[in-house]
Design a protein around this motif. Sequence first.
Motif, PDB file in Angstrom:
ATOM      1  N   THR A   1       0.829  -1.214   0.000  1.00 35.89           N
ATOM      2  CA  THR A   1       0.000   0.000   0.000  1.00 35.89           C
ATOM      3  C   THR A   1       0.858   1.256   0.000  1.00 35.89           C
ATOM      4  O   THR A   1       1.849   1.347   0.738  1.00 35.89           O
ATOM      5  N   LEU A   2       0.484   2.211  -0.834  1.00 35.52           N
ATOM      6  CA  LEU A   2       1.112   3.520  -0.833  1.00 35.52           C
ATOM      7  C   LEU A   2       0.237   4.461  -0.011  1.00 35.52           C
ATOM      8  O   LEU A   2      -0.972   4.549  -0.226  1.00 35.52           O
ATOM      9  N   TYR A   3       0.853   5.174   0.932  1.00 38.74           N
ATOM     10  CA  TYR A   3       0.157   6.161   1.744  1.00 38.74           C
ATOM     11  C   TYR A   3       0.719   7.542   1.429  1.00 38.74           C
ATOM     12  O   TYR A   3       1.946   7.720   1.408  1.00 38.74           O
ATOM     13  N   GLY A   4      -0.152   8.498   1.166  1.00 40.04           N
ATOM     14  CA  GLY A   4       0.340   9.822   0.828  1.00 40.04           C
ATOM     15  C   GLY A   4      -0.689  10.908   1.043  1.00 40.04           C
ATOM     16  O   GLY A   4      -1.708  10.719   1.727  1.00 40.04           O
ATOM     17  N   TYR A   5      -0.406  12.069   0.446  1.00 37.48           N
ATOM     18  CA  TYR A   5      -1.281  13.238   0.566  1.00 37.48           C
ATOM     19  C   TYR A   5      -1.448  13.892  -0.797  1.00 37.48           C
ATOM     20  O   TYR A   5      -0.484  13.989  -1.571  1.00 37.48           O
ATOM     21  N   LEU A   6      -2.673  14.357  -1.054  1.00 35.60           N
ATOM     22  CA  LEU A   6      -2.984  15.083  -2.280  1.00 35.60           C
ATOM     23  C   LEU A   6      -3.497  16.456  -1.877  1.00 35.60           C
ATOM     24  O   LEU A   6      -4.494  16.564  -1.151  1.00 35.60           O
ATOM     25  N   ALA A   7      -2.828  17.510  -2.329  1.00 36.13           N
ATOM     26  CA  ALA A   7      -3.221  18.874  -1.996  1.00 36.13           C
ATOM     27  C   ALA A   7      -3.933  19.517  -3.179  1.00 36.13           C
ATOM     28  O   ALA A   7      -3.463  19.422  -4.315  1.00 36.13           O
ATOM     29  N   LEU A   8      -5.072  20.162  -2.897  1.00 34.46           N
ATOM     30  CA  LEU A   8      -5.847  20.846  -3.925  1.00 34.46           C
ATOM     31  C   LEU A   8      -5.874  22.342  -3.638  1.00 34.46           C
ATOM     32  O   LEU A   8      -5.957  22.759  -2.476  1.00 34.46           O
ATOM     33  N   LYS A   9      -5.834  23.131  -4.694  1.00 32.03           N
ATOM     34  CA  LYS A   9      -5.957  24.574  -4.533  1.00 32.03           C
ATOM     35  C   LYS A   9      -7.400  24.932  -4.190  1.00 32.03           C
ATOM     36  O   LYS A   9      -8.284  24.071  -4.186  1.00 32.03           O
ATOM     37  N   SER A  10      -7.658  26.193  -3.901  1.00 29.85           N
ATOM     38  CA  SER A  10      -8.961  26.597  -3.365  1.00 29.85           C
ATOM     39  C   SER A  10     -10.110  26.383  -4.343  1.00 29.85           C
ATOM     40  O   SER A  10     -11.277  26.363  -3.923  1.00 29.85           O
ATOM     41  N   ASP A  11      -9.825  26.204  -5.643  1.00 36.59           N
ATOM     42  CA  ASP A  11     -10.917  25.898  -6.574  1.00 36.59           C
ATOM     43  C   ASP A  11     -11.344  24.438  -6.480  1.00 36.59           C
ATOM     44  O   ASP A  11     -12.356  24.031  -7.068  1.00 36.59           O
ATOM     45  N   LEU A  12     -10.559  23.631  -5.749  1.00 34.05           N
ATOM     46  CA  LEU A  12     -10.825  22.212  -5.504  1.00 34.05           C
ATOM     47  C   LEU A  12     -10.838  21.387  -6.784  1.00 34.05           C
ATOM     48  O   LEU A  12     -11.317  20.244  -6.790  1.00 34.05           O
ATOM     49  N   GLU A  13     -10.298  21.919  -7.841  1.00 39.99           N
ATOM     50  CA  GLU A  13     -10.203  21.205  -9.114  1.00 39.99           C
ATOM     51  C   GLU A  13      -8.764  21.117  -9.612  1.00 39.99           C
ATOM     52  O   GLU A  13      -8.458  20.297 -10.471  1.00 39.99           O
ATOM     53  N   THR A  14      -7.897  21.964  -9.068  1.00 41.42           N
ATOM     54  CA  THR A  14      -6.504  22.020  -9.501  1.00 41.42           C
ATOM     55  C   THR A  14      -5.605  21.441  -8.425  1.00 41.42           C
ATOM     56  O   THR A  14      -5.701  21.809  -7.249  1.00 41.42           O
ATOM     57  N   ILE A  15      -4.733  20.528  -8.832  1.00 43.34           N
ATOM     58  CA  ILE A  15      -3.822  19.886  -7.883  1.00 43.34           C
ATOM     59  C   ILE A  15      -2.649  20.812  -7.572  1.00 43.34           C
ATOM     60  O   ILE A  15      -2.034  21.383  -8.474  1.00 43.34           O
ATOM     61  N   GLN A  16      -2.354  20.957  -6.277  1.00 42.35           N
ATOM     62  CA  GLN A  16      -1.184  21.712  -5.846  1.00 42.35           C
ATOM     63  C   GLN A  16       0.037  20.808  -5.779  1.00 42.35           C
ATOM     64  O   GLN A  16       1.130  21.178  -6.190  1.00 42.35           O
ATOM     65  N   GLY A  17      -0.155  19.598  -5.236  1.00 38.33           N
ATOM     66  CA  GLY A  17       0.977  18.682  -5.134  1.00 38.33           C
ATOM     67  C   GLY A  17       0.559  17.335  -4.584  1.00 38.33           C
ATOM     68  O   GLY A  17      -0.571  17.135  -4.136  1.00 38.33           O
ATOM     69  N   ILE A  18       1.483  16.381  -4.640  1.00 45.26           N
ATOM     70  CA  ILE A  18       1.240  15.030  -4.139  1.00 45.26           C
ATOM     71  C   ILE A  18       2.527  14.516  -3.498  1.00 45.26           C
ATOM     72  O   ILE A  18       3.636  14.832  -3.959  1.00 45.26           O
ATOM     73  N   THR A  19       2.389  13.779  -2.413  1.00 49.84           N
ATOM     74  CA  THR A  19       3.543  13.149  -1.764  1.00 49.84           C
ATOM     75  C   THR A  19       3.142  11.772  -1.260  1.00 49.84           C
ATOM     76  O   THR A  19       1.963  11.499  -1.021  1.00 49.84           O
TER      77      THR A  19
END
Length: 314
Positions: free
Chosen positions: A158-176
């Motif tokens: 299993t991969l565990y991580g985080y997905l960050a979205l900008k305030s429009d909630l449609e654009t990705i800021q980053g993933i780790t």
Amino acid sequence: MPAKDSVPGTILIAALLCVVCSLAVSAAAVALRPYQIANEVLDQQKNILDAAGLPTDEFGKPASELSKKEIDNLYTWISEQMVDLDTGEENNEMDPTKFDLVESATDPTLSTEIVPDPYDPGEDRRPKTMKVYFVRKNGEGPIRQVVLPIYGKGLWGTLYGYLALKSDLETIQGITFYQHKETPGLGGEVDNPAWKAQWNGLKLYNEKGEPAAQVFKGPAPDADPYSVDGLSGATITSRGVTALVQYWASEQGYGPFLEKLGEKIKQEAADADTASVTAPASDLSAEAVRSEELLSDANHIDTLPITSTMKVGA
């Protein structure tokens, strides 16, 4: 007591050594456990901050190169909130600091079965409630980003991580990804900063509102707003990352929560606009108030009568 050089004596000494070493290792593990937990928490905080891009924006370098004090200061921008995934509502009865993702996902009373249709993250269950992270500048003001915990199967685990979205909630800021078992140099390239950087600005949903962000098979087309380059020699890992991202973006994952969060962000923006239009005079800055006082004093001087002791034109 048997002689030291006899077989029974050798066995006895070996047994005593095993007992002593076992006790020492156990004592060390117990004593060091608080430090291990603290390091795990710090590592997750670094991944949350990196997904949100805050270390690069504020210091020009990733969180791994920051001091503990700098991490603590940046993390004041983050607030934690439990949310019900089925309804999308915030859950204020659960303590976010006591939430354990792995425990919740495996406990039948705290989790629900994953239906692998149409999105399959390769896992059997997901928690009924999840801890999400809001990003506000210095911990105040409107929501700038939301960071979502994500997980799903890769090649070896299993991969565990985080997905960050900008305030429009449609654009990705980053993933780790903070924990995985993928092969170094192949699937392990999910940790490669250059690959992770490709996610910034990617669109999470297509024009129909369907989860569309993906790891492309091979180099991603330049004009494709939904794709990043595939991981060379790691087809299964690439598919796994695509599957888990799309699952958590769907109605089975954070879909209901993101819908309600979008309404909240719009309401915050509307309230801020209303407040700025209806701000009373007492809210003027000190400089503006001082300017008004000086102008009033100047007007008052212009209206003073000229007495006999004044020399006109002097």
